[in-house]
Design a protein around this motif. Sequence first.
Motif, PDB file in Angstrom:
ATOM      1  N   ALA A  85      -2.413 -21.788  56.696  1.00 42.82           N
ATOM      2  CA  ALA A  85      -3.762 -21.275  56.458  1.00 42.82           C
ATOM      3  C   ALA A  85      -3.724 -19.841  55.942  1.00 42.82           C
ATOM      4  CB  ALA A  85      -4.588 -21.358  57.741  1.00 42.82           C
ATOM      5  N   LEU A  86      -2.773 -19.049  56.443  1.00 45.61           N
ATOM      6  CA  LEU A  86      -2.638 -17.665  55.978  1.00 45.61           C
ATOM      7  C   LEU A  86      -2.268 -17.624  54.499  1.00 45.61           C
ATOM      8  CD1 LEU A  86      -2.481 -14.596  56.685  1.00 45.61           C
ATOM      9  CD2 LEU A  86      -0.049 -14.969  57.160  1.00 45.61           C
ATOM     10  N   HIS A  87      -1.296 -18.431  54.098  1.00 46.31           N
ATOM     11  CA  HIS A  87      -0.882 -18.459  52.700  1.00 46.31           C
ATOM     12  C   HIS A  87      -1.996 -19.019  51.814  1.00 46.31           C
ATOM     13  CE1 HIS A  87       3.256 -17.112  53.186  1.00 46.31           C
ATOM     14  NE2 HIS A  87       3.352 -17.880  54.250  1.00 46.31           N
ATOM     15  N   ARG A  88      -2.742 -19.982  52.334  1.00 42.81           N
ATOM     16  CA  ARG A  88      -3.879 -20.499  51.568  1.00 42.81           C
ATOM     17  C   ARG A  88      -4.906 -19.394  51.341  1.00 42.81           C
ATOM     18  NH1 ARG A  88      -8.938 -22.138  52.314  1.00 42.81           N
ATOM     19  NH2 ARG A  88      -9.754 -23.853  50.997  1.00 42.81           N
ATOM     20  N   ALA A  89      -5.119 -18.563  52.360  1.00 41.42           N
ATOM     21  CA  ALA A  89      -6.102 -17.479  52.238  1.00 41.42           C
ATOM     22  C   ALA A  89      -5.714 -16.503  51.132  1.00 41.42           C
ATOM     23  CB  ALA A  89      -6.238 -16.752  53.570  1.00 41.42           C
ATOM     24  N   VAL A  90      -4.408 -16.286  50.940  1.00 41.62           N
ATOM     25  CA  VAL A  90      -3.959 -15.417  49.849  1.00 41.62           C
ATOM     26  C   VAL A  90      -4.414 -15.978  48.507  1.00 41.62           C
ATOM     27  CG1 VAL A  90      -1.932 -14.512  48.656  1.00 41.62           C
ATOM     28  CG2 VAL A  90      -1.997 -14.535  51.156  1.00 41.62           C
ATOM     29  N   ALA A  91      -4.308 -17.298  48.360  1.00 45.46           N
ATOM     30  CA  ALA A  91      -4.765 -17.932  47.120  1.00 45.46           C
ATOM     31  C   ALA A  91      -6.286 -17.900  47.016  1.00 45.46           C
ATOM     32  CB  ALA A  91      -4.250 -19.372  47.054  1.00 45.46           C
ATOM     33  N   VAL A  92      -6.971 -18.077  48.136  1.00 50.35           N
ATOM     34  CA  VAL A  92      -8.435 -18.021  48.147  1.00 50.35           C
ATOM     35  C   VAL A  92      -8.923 -16.656  47.673  1.00 50.35           C
ATOM     36  CG1 VAL A  92     -10.460 -17.980  49.680  1.00 50.35           C
ATOM     37  CG2 VAL A  92      -8.769 -19.809  49.884  1.00 50.35           C
ATOM     38  N   ALA A  93      -8.200 -15.605  48.031  1.00 49.20           N
ATOM     39  CA  ALA A  93      -8.585 -14.260  47.588  1.00 49.20           C
ATOM     40  C   ALA A  93      -8.599 -14.163  46.075  1.00 49.20           C
ATOM     41  CB  ALA A  93      -7.621 -13.228  48.174  1.00 49.20           C
ATOM     42  N   GLU A  94      -7.753 -14.940  45.402  1.00 50.96           N
ATOM     43  CA  GLU A  94      -7.701 -14.901  43.941  1.00 50.96           C
ATOM     44  C   GLU A  94      -8.782 -15.769  43.309  1.00 50.96           C
ATOM     45  OE1 GLU A  94      -5.708 -12.822  42.446  1.00 50.96           O
ATOM     46  OE2 GLU A  94      -4.850 -12.226  44.383  1.00 50.96           O
ATOM     47  N   THR A  95      -9.287 -16.758  44.034  1.00 55.23           N
ATOM     48  CA  THR A  95     -10.293 -17.657  43.456  1.00 55.23           C
ATOM     49  C   THR A  95     -11.709 -17.339  43.908  1.00 55.23           C
ATOM     50  OG1 THR A  95      -9.936 -19.264  45.258  1.00 55.23           O
ATOM     51  CG2 THR A  95      -8.638 -19.554  43.226  1.00 55.23           C
ATOM     52  N   HIS A  96     -11.858 -16.882  45.163  1.00 57.74           N
ATOM     53  CA  HIS A  96     -13.190 -16.633  45.714  1.00 57.74           C
ATOM     54  C   HIS A  96     -13.380 -15.195  46.200  1.00 57.74           C
ATOM     55  CE1 HIS A  96     -12.852 -21.033  45.878  1.00 57.74           C
ATOM     56  NE2 HIS A  96     -14.164 -21.054  45.825  1.00 57.74           N
ATOM     57  N   GLY A  97     -12.368 -14.362  46.022  1.00 55.19           N
ATOM     58  CA  GLY A  97     -12.488 -12.961  46.369  1.00 55.19           C
ATOM     59  C   GLY A  97     -11.960 -12.628  47.754  1.00 55.19           C
ATOM     60  N   PRO A  98     -11.657 -11.330  47.993  1.00 55.21           N
ATOM     61  CA  PRO A  98     -11.055 -10.908  49.258  1.00 55.21           C
ATOM     62  C   PRO A  98     -11.967 -11.087  50.465  1.00 55.21           C
ATOM     63  CG  PRO A  98     -11.615  -9.007  47.898  1.00 55.21           C
ATOM     64  CD  PRO A  98     -11.795 -10.209  47.038  1.00 55.21           C
TER      65      PRO A  98
END
Length: 395
Positions: free
Chosen positions: A310-323
């Motif tokens: 989930a942590l690594h997914r959140a890193v990708a989410v920051a690039e698609t949906h913002g920090p």
Amino acid sequence: MIEEVFRAEYGRAVSVLTRVLGDIDLAEEAVQDAFATAVLRWPVDGVPPAPAGWIITTARNRAIDRLRREAKGSEKYAEAARLQHDPETQEAGDVADDRLRLIFTCCHPSLAPQAQVALTLKLLGGLTTAEIARAFLVPEPTMAQRIVRAKGKIRAARIPYRVPRDADLPERLAAVLAVVYLIFNEGWLDKAELADEAIRLGRVLAQLMPDEPEVWGLLALMLLVASRREARLRAGEIVLLEDQDRALWNADLVAEGQDVVRRCLRWNRPGPYQIQAAINAVHSDPPTDWHQVVALYDQLMAITPSPVVALHRAVAVAETHGPAAALLEVEVLDLDRYHLFHAVRADLLQRLGQDPTAALQAALDRAEHPAERDLLRRRLLLAAADQQDRADDDH
């Protein structure tokens, strides 16, 4: 030189002696005695032409000497005589390599999965208990107890050191793959011999079990990550993926890893290692398609949900949906002991214009690797300077 030989050959020596002696503790002690002898003799006599063979022969002789000293009857003397006069022969079987034989036997179903992995890391990789504890994110005393209990279980249950039958191989595979991957993770940054050994074992496993997609998935994952080794460090300092010089990436490993990922896709039997390999394949084909990365992490979470995934997914989410969206997902994770949790949180806070210094300090307090600690120190200094500049501007 001795340290290099230890890292490269300890696992092989222990696995050979375990097969010959049938006793993990005796094999380990004999190999350790042999290396202690090497520390004394090699600086004087010179490094032997075949260091690994010297270690194995010396360890075997030490084991013979110990059996003779401890002999209380004809049985011990007979065993010592057998070891002295019988040649070391290779067993025929499904696993021709001594190290793989020991991996599979240490991954016996009667041992707990975590004990299987920890014990095999110690025996095959020659890792210290502290290094294994770091890989598991547990305190060192906990890991020490785990290893002692695993050895005790092997003795008590009289688990044999032999090649598993074909029917037993699949049920042992998950633990074996975990062992190989953890050895790779321990070595890929600055212990190249361990990472190379993990890739070698991955290739042998792929030959042994050619129809197992997860075996190939792990091999692809290691190849793609290893392809970035030369770009990962600059003057001993970690370089993050987005800042790496891709010209330093090993193009042959990238191409091979991507080919193996395509092979896995044709099976259409996705597993955790295959999905992680696919994520790394996306990163290896610039520019990174972050929406595809998020979709792959969604698939990984569906198969093996965990806070780290989930942590690594959140890193990708920051690039698609913002920090901000990513930070909401990070804040609910129970990963306080994990330094990367705090490092990711610090990055997201900084991107949102908030003070990341407390999170960076927490990451620094928990990081173990010197290069990671240096990176966090630099980030902490920059963040502190930035906060000071903001305070000065406010005044």
